[in-house]
Design a protein around this motif. Structure first.
Motif, PDB file in Angstrom:
ATOM      1  N   ASN A  70       0.862  -1.171   0.000  1.00  0.00           N
ATOM      2  CA  ASN A  70       0.000   0.000   0.000  1.00  0.00           C
ATOM      3  C   ASN A  70       0.909   1.234   0.000  1.00  0.00           C
ATOM      4  OD1 ASN A  70      -2.234   1.630   0.090  1.00  0.00           O
ATOM      5  ND2 ASN A  70      -2.576   1.358   2.274  1.00  0.00           N
ATOM      6  N   PRO A  71       1.503   1.549  -1.170  1.00  0.00           N
ATOM      7  CA  PRO A  71       2.473   2.641  -1.204  1.00  0.00           C
ATOM      8  C   PRO A  71       1.803   3.996  -0.967  1.00  0.00           C
ATOM      9  CG  PRO A  71       1.991   1.911  -3.424  1.00  0.00           C
ATOM     10  CD  PRO A  71       1.296   0.962  -2.486  1.00  0.00           C
ATOM     11  N   SER A  72       2.525   4.874  -0.309  1.00  0.00           N
ATOM     12  CA  SER A  72       2.021   6.235  -0.120  1.00  0.00           C
ATOM     13  C   SER A  72       2.162   6.996  -1.442  1.00  0.00           C
ATOM     14  CB  SER A  72       2.814   6.939   0.978  1.00  0.00           C
ATOM     15  OG  SER A  72       4.139   7.189   0.545  1.00  0.00           O
ATOM     16  N   PHE A  73       1.472   8.125  -1.522  1.00  0.00           N
ATOM     17  CA  PHE A  73       1.589   8.953  -2.717  1.00  0.00           C
ATOM     18  C   PHE A  73       3.026   9.449  -2.863  1.00  0.00           C
ATOM     19  CE2 PHE A  73       0.752  12.794  -5.318  1.00  0.00           C
ATOM     20  CZ  PHE A  73       0.208  12.146  -6.422  1.00  0.00           C
ATOM     21  N   THR A  74       3.667   9.735  -1.757  1.00  0.00           N
ATOM     22  CA  THR A  74       5.069  10.156  -1.779  1.00  0.00           C
ATOM     23  C   THR A  74       5.944   9.069  -2.398  1.00  0.00           C
ATOM     24  OG1 THR A  74       4.755  11.554   0.159  1.00  0.00           O
ATOM     25  CG2 THR A  74       7.016  10.900  -0.336  1.00  0.00           C
ATOM     26  N   THR A  75       5.689   7.815  -2.034  1.00  0.00           N
ATOM     27  CA  THR A  75       6.445   6.702  -2.620  1.00  0.00           C
ATOM     28  C   THR A  75       6.222   6.646  -4.121  1.00  0.00           C
ATOM     29  OG1 THR A  75       6.388   5.412  -0.581  1.00  0.00           O
ATOM     30  CG2 THR A  75       6.720   4.183  -2.633  1.00  0.00           C
ATOM     31  N   ILE A  76       4.969   6.800  -4.557  1.00  0.00           N
ATOM     32  CA  ILE A  76       4.657   6.768  -5.994  1.00  0.00           C
ATOM     33  C   ILE A  76       5.421   7.879  -6.722  1.00  0.00           C
ATOM     34  CG2 ILE A  76       2.826   7.046  -7.716  1.00  0.00           C
ATOM     35  CD1 ILE A  76       2.515   4.453  -6.135  1.00  0.00           C
ATOM     36  N   ILE A  77       5.391   9.087  -6.169  1.00  0.00           N
ATOM     37  CA  ILE A  77       6.084  10.218  -6.789  1.00  0.00           C
ATOM     38  C   ILE A  77       7.591   9.963  -6.843  1.00  0.00           C
ATOM     39  CG2 ILE A  77       6.693  12.674  -6.508  1.00  0.00           C
ATOM     40  CD1 ILE A  77       3.844  12.275  -7.464  1.00  0.00           C
ATOM     41  N   ASN A  78       8.171   9.494  -5.740  1.00  0.00           N
ATOM     42  CA  ASN A  78       9.613   9.246  -5.698  1.00  0.00           C
ATOM     43  C   ASN A  78      10.032   8.138  -6.653  1.00  0.00           C
ATOM     44  OD1 ASN A  78      10.005  11.287  -3.841  1.00  0.00           O
ATOM     45  ND2 ASN A  78       9.970   9.924  -2.080  1.00  0.00           N
ATOM     46  N   VAL A  79       9.230   7.094  -6.759  1.00  0.00           N
ATOM     47  CA  VAL A  79       9.538   6.008  -7.693  1.00  0.00           C
ATOM     48  C   VAL A  79       9.426   6.516  -9.124  1.00  0.00           C
ATOM     49  CG1 VAL A  79       8.766   3.758  -8.570  1.00  0.00           C
ATOM     50  CG2 VAL A  79       8.965   4.141  -6.103  1.00  0.00           C
ATOM     51  N   ALA A  80       8.388   7.291  -9.416  1.00  0.00           N
ATOM     52  CA  ALA A  80       8.233   7.847 -10.762  1.00  0.00           C
ATOM     53  C   ALA A  80       9.450   8.699 -11.132  1.00  0.00           C
ATOM     54  CB  ALA A  80       6.950   8.664 -10.859  1.00  0.00           C
ATOM     55  N   LYS A  81       9.897   9.537 -10.216  1.00  0.00           N
ATOM     56  CA  LYS A  81      11.088  10.359 -10.474  1.00  0.00           C
ATOM     57  C   LYS A  81      12.303   9.480 -10.727  1.00  0.00           C
ATOM     58  CE  LYS A  81       9.937  14.502  -7.827  1.00  0.00           C
ATOM     59  NZ  LYS A  81      10.300  15.301  -6.632  1.00  0.00           N
ATOM     60  N   ALA A  82      12.477   8.454  -9.906  1.00  0.00           N
ATOM     61  CA  ALA A  82      13.619   7.549 -10.064  1.00  0.00           C
ATOM     62  C   ALA A  82      13.559   6.819 -11.402  1.00  0.00           C
ATOM     63  CB  ALA A  82      13.669   6.549  -8.909  1.00  0.00           C
ATOM     64  N   LEU A  83      12.356   6.616 -11.928  1.00  0.00           N
ATOM     65  CA  LEU A  83      12.184   5.958 -13.215  1.00  0.00           C
ATOM     66  C   LEU A  83      12.332   6.930 -14.389  1.00  0.00           C
ATOM     67  CD1 LEU A  83       9.128   3.678 -12.372  1.00  0.00           C
ATOM     68  CD2 LEU A  83      11.489   2.946 -12.734  1.00  0.00           C
ATOM     69  N   GLY A  84      12.542   8.214 -14.062  1.00  0.00           N
ATOM     70  CA  GLY A  84      12.648   9.216 -15.116  1.00  0.00           C
ATOM     71  C   GLY A  84      11.302   9.641 -15.654  1.00  0.00           C
ATOM     72  N   MET A  85      10.256   9.444 -14.861  1.00  0.00           N
ATOM     73  CA  MET A  85       8.896   9.788 -15.275  1.00  0.00           C
ATOM     74  C   MET A  85       8.388  10.936 -14.402  1.00  0.00           C
ATOM     75  SD  MET A  85       7.989   7.561 -17.557  1.00  0.00           S
ATOM     76  CE  MET A  85       8.756   6.124 -18.240  1.00  0.00           C
ATOM     77  N   LYS A  86       7.329  11.571 -14.846  1.00  0.00           N
ATOM     78  CA  LYS A  86       6.673  12.574 -14.030  1.00  0.00           C
ATOM     79  C   LYS A  86       5.173  12.408 -14.184  1.00  0.00           C
ATOM     80  CE  LYS A  86       6.654  16.261 -17.456  1.00  0.00           C
ATOM     81  NZ  LYS A  86       6.988  17.641 -17.744  1.00  0.00           N
ATOM     82  N   LEU A  87       4.466  12.760 -13.135  1.00  0.00           N
ATOM     83  CA  LEU A  87       3.016  12.698 -13.176  1.00  0.00           C
ATOM     84  C   LEU A  87       2.472  14.016 -13.690  1.00  0.00           C
ATOM     85  CD1 LEU A  87       2.234  11.004  -9.745  1.00  0.00           C
ATOM     86  CD2 LEU A  87       2.257   9.952 -11.991  1.00  0.00           C
ATOM     87  N   THR A  88       1.504  13.934 -14.578  1.00  0.00           N
ATOM     88  CA  THR A  88       0.824  15.131 -15.056  1.00  0.00           C
ATOM     89  C   THR A  88      -0.671  14.848 -15.025  1.00  0.00           C
ATOM     90  OG1 THR A  88       0.957  14.438 -17.371  1.00  0.00           O
ATOM     91  CG2 THR A  88       2.722  15.840 -16.567  1.00  0.00           C
ATOM     92  N   PHE A  89      -1.425  15.905 -14.935  1.00  0.00           N
ATOM     93  CA  PHE A  89      -2.874  15.776 -14.915  1.00  0.00           C
ATOM     94  C   PHE A  89      -3.454  16.555 -16.077  1.00  0.00           C
ATOM     95  CE2 PHE A  89      -1.491  15.085 -10.599  1.00  0.00           C
ATOM     96  CZ  PHE A  89      -2.235  13.971 -10.219  1.00  0.00           C
ATOM     97  N   THR A  90      -4.468  15.992 -16.696  1.00  0.00           N
ATOM     98  CA  THR A  90      -5.202  16.662 -17.757  1.00  0.00           C
ATOM     99  C   THR A  90      -6.681  16.531 -17.469  1.00  0.00           C
ATOM    100  OG1 THR A  90      -5.300  14.665 -19.137  1.00  0.00           O
ATOM    101  CG2 THR A  90      -3.422  16.139 -19.486  1.00  0.00           C
ATOM    102  N   THR A  91      -7.475  17.301 -18.157  1.00  0.00           N
ATOM    103  CA  THR A  91      -8.919  17.174 -17.966  1.00  0.00           C
ATOM    104  C   THR A  91      -9.381  15.851 -18.551  1.00  0.00           C
ATOM    105  OG1 THR A  91      -9.300  18.352 -20.034  1.00  0.00           O
ATOM    106  CG2 THR A  91      -9.301  19.661 -18.018  1.00  0.00           C
TER     107      THR A  91
END
Length: 92
Positions: A70-91
């Protein structure tokens, strides 16, 4: 005939493939699938390296991204960064 278990992480061999796989999981909307996809990608990139770059211990990363994690949102963000990815939101 001999068979072996198919492992998606063996096929995530480019940034484009990784992004497509993660985007497909996100579009599905199933949080367990997104979590599994992040785990597959981390495995493909090297779990030790991703753990180090995300500031987590390797065991903690495995635990967070496994099917019972049950990863925290912080974990998701940190893993995404480590993977060279970023989260973006669109409508929607």
């Amino acid at each position: 005939m001999t068979t072996r278990t198919w492992d998606v992480s063996e096929h995530l061999d480019s940034e484009e493939a990784i992004a497509a796989y993660l985007n497909a999981a996100i579009e599905d909307g199933d949080t367990a699938l997104i979590q599994a996809a992040l785990g597959d990608i981390a495995k493909a990139k090297g779990m030790s390296q991703i753990a180090r770059e995300s500031g987590m211990g390797r065991q903690s990363l495995y635990k967070s991204l496994n099917e019972n994690g049950n990863p925290s949102f912080t974990t998701i963000i940190n893993v995404a960064k480590a993977l060279g990815m970023k989260l973006t939101f669109t409508t929607a």
